[in-house]
Design a protein around this motif. Structure first.
Motif, short mmCIF file in Angstrom:
data_model
loop_
_atom_site.label_atom_id
_atom_site.label_comp_id
_atom_site.label_asym_id
_atom_site.label_seq_id
_atom_site.Cartn_x
_atom_site.Cartn_y
_atom_site.Cartn_z
N VAL A 1 -16.27 -3.38 -2.48
CA VAL A 1 -17.65 -2.93 -2.38
C VAL A 1 -18.55 -4.14 -2.61
O VAL A 1 -18.28 -4.97 -3.47
CB VAL A 1 -17.95 -1.83 -3.43
N LEU B 1 -14.10 -4.17 -6.79
CA LEU B 1 -12.90 -3.61 -6.18
C LEU B 1 -12.68 -2.21 -6.74
O LEU B 1 -12.88 -1.97 -7.94
CB LEU B 1 -11.68 -4.49 -6.46
N ARG C 1 0.82 -1.20 0.00
CA ARG C 1 0.00 0.00 0.00
C ARG C 1 0.86 1.26 0.00
O ARG C 1 0.50 2.28 -0.57
CB ARG C 1 -0.92 0.00 1.23
N ASP D 1 -14.62 5.90 -8.21
CA ASP D 1 -14.83 4.86 -7.21
C ASP D 1 -16.30 4.72 -6.81
O ASP D 1 -16.79 3.61 -6.60
CB ASP D 1 -14.00 5.15 -5.95
N GLY E 1 -10.27 1.75 -6.29
CA GLY E 1 -9.07 2.39 -5.77
C GLY E 1 -7.86 2.23 -6.67
O GLY E 1 -7.91 1.56 -7.70
N LYS F 1 -18.03 8.89 1.15
CA LYS F 1 -17.55 7.52 1.31
C LYS F 1 -16.49 7.19 0.27
O LYS F 1 -15.54 6.45 0.55
CB LYS F 1 -18.73 6.55 1.19
N TYR F 2 -16.66 7.73 -0.93
CA TYR F 2 -15.72 7.48 -2.02
C TYR F 2 -15.21 8.83 -2.55
O TYR F 2 -15.74 9.35 -3.54
CB TYR F 2 -16.40 6.71 -3.16
N ARG G 1 -9.61 -2.14 -1.64
CA ARG G 1 -10.94 -1.79 -1.13
C ARG G 1 -12.02 -2.54 -1.90
O ARG G 1 -12.00 -2.59 -3.14
CB ARG G 1 -11.17 -0.28 -1.25
N ARG H 1 -16.82 -7.04 4.48
CA ARG H 1 -15.46 -6.51 4.62
C ARG H 1 -15.29 -5.26 3.76
O ARG H 1 -15.95 -5.10 2.74
CB ARG H 1 -14.44 -7.58 4.19
N ASP H 2 -14.37 -4.37 4.18
CA ASP H 2 -14.10 -3.17 3.39
C ASP H 2 -12.78 -3.26 2.64
O ASP H 2 -12.44 -2.39 1.86
CB ASP H 2 -14.13 -1.91 4.25
N SER H 3 -12.02 -4.32 2.90
CA SER H 3 -10.78 -4.54 2.17
C SER H 3 -10.51 -6.04 2.07
O SER H 3 -10.95 -6.81 2.92
CB SER H 3 -9.66 -3.79 2.88
#
Length: 263
Positions: free
Chosen positions: A121, A198, A57, A181, A200, A87-88, A119, A127-129
């Motif tokens: 969706v 996904l 990252r 995003d 990002g 949020k995005y 990330r 989960r967020d990732s």
């Protein structure tokens, strides 16, 4: 270096105050961005000296340019009033393809790619990732690169949405957002897609990593942590999946592969 850091602080302060966040959040965001910038410059120095950067990252900003597009906020909300830009946040991503060494077909995917947090969706587990390793566990993983403005991409996603229930235990299709995003969430609501998406800068990095350049439409297929190819758009997707499941083939046949800048 100091100039870059000061510019970064200026942009972040402007954005954060605009959103009404408190001072602690501002300072936290500033420190995180400064760390990422320093890491990216450090990676640049090592790569210029002949070393290959490990993809994390922290090194993503060196491989993908991340530029704030908050100046387009009013225009975006005019055309997409339901966009959740809190949020995005609005960013434009541009991969530096000269710094991204594409993977060869039939090669095992390196651990740094498999374990890169991305990330997500619409994850069924909330989960967020997530990582490619987690997504591809015990299944054929299809990474479908798309954008809202690409009509063939939307048709392909619709097709996978129809196929997914039949192959739920053997195949997982994941949308790879090459657009704003926030668009992933809007399209899920509009189209009723069940597949995760996904978003990002990591998605743009993976697009160049698997396809050799930035391109919408192709889908990168992964099986047992091996990159097994990108099917031609005219290939019979269902037939390929059936043959892979039956172990009639272990990779996308040469004659059915899309001709891209892959090695």
């Amino acid at each position: 270096m100091l100039t870059l850091i000061l510019l970064t602080i200026k942009d972040i302060l402007k954005t954060r105050f605009h959103r009404g966040n408190n001072l602690l959040k501002i300072l936290t965001a500033t420190l995180v961005s400064m760390f990422s910038l320093c890491s990216a410059q450090s990676v640049s120095t090592r790569t210029d000296s002949g070393a290959t950067p490990r993809i994390t990252r922290e090194t993503v900003p060196y491989l993908v340019e991340i530029k704030s597009a908050n100046d387009k906020r009013e225009t975006i909300l005019y055309f997409h009033p339901d966009a959740d830009i809190k949020k995005y946040p609005l960013f434009v991503y541009k991969p530096n393809v000269e710094r991204i060494n594409p993977i060869s077909i039939e090669s095992r995917i390196p651990d740094d790619i498999l374990d890169l947090p991305i990330r997500i969706v619409n994850d069924p587990q909330g989960r967020d990732s997530i990582t490619i390793r987690e997504l591809s566990k015990d299944k054929i993983l299809v990474l479908d690169f798309w954008a809202k403005w690409c009509s063939p991409c939307i048709k392909a996603m619709d097709k996978w949405h129809g196929l997914q229930p039949k192959y739920d235990k053997q195949v997982l299709t994941v949308g790879m957002m090459l657009d704003w995003d926030f668009m992933a969430e809007l399209m899920i609501k509009e189209k009723g897609w069940s597949m995760p998406q996904l978003v990002g800068p990591e998605v743009w990095l993976l697009n160049a990593y698997f396809c050799g350049r930035s391109v919408t439409g192709p889908s990168a297929w992964i099986k047992d942590n091996v990159f097994i190819g990108i099917p031609d758009t005219k290939a019979d997707t269902k037939n390929l999946v059936d043959r892979l499941i039956a172990r009639d083939i272990s990779t996308i046949p040469q004659e059915l592969r899309l001709k891209l800048n892959t090695r």
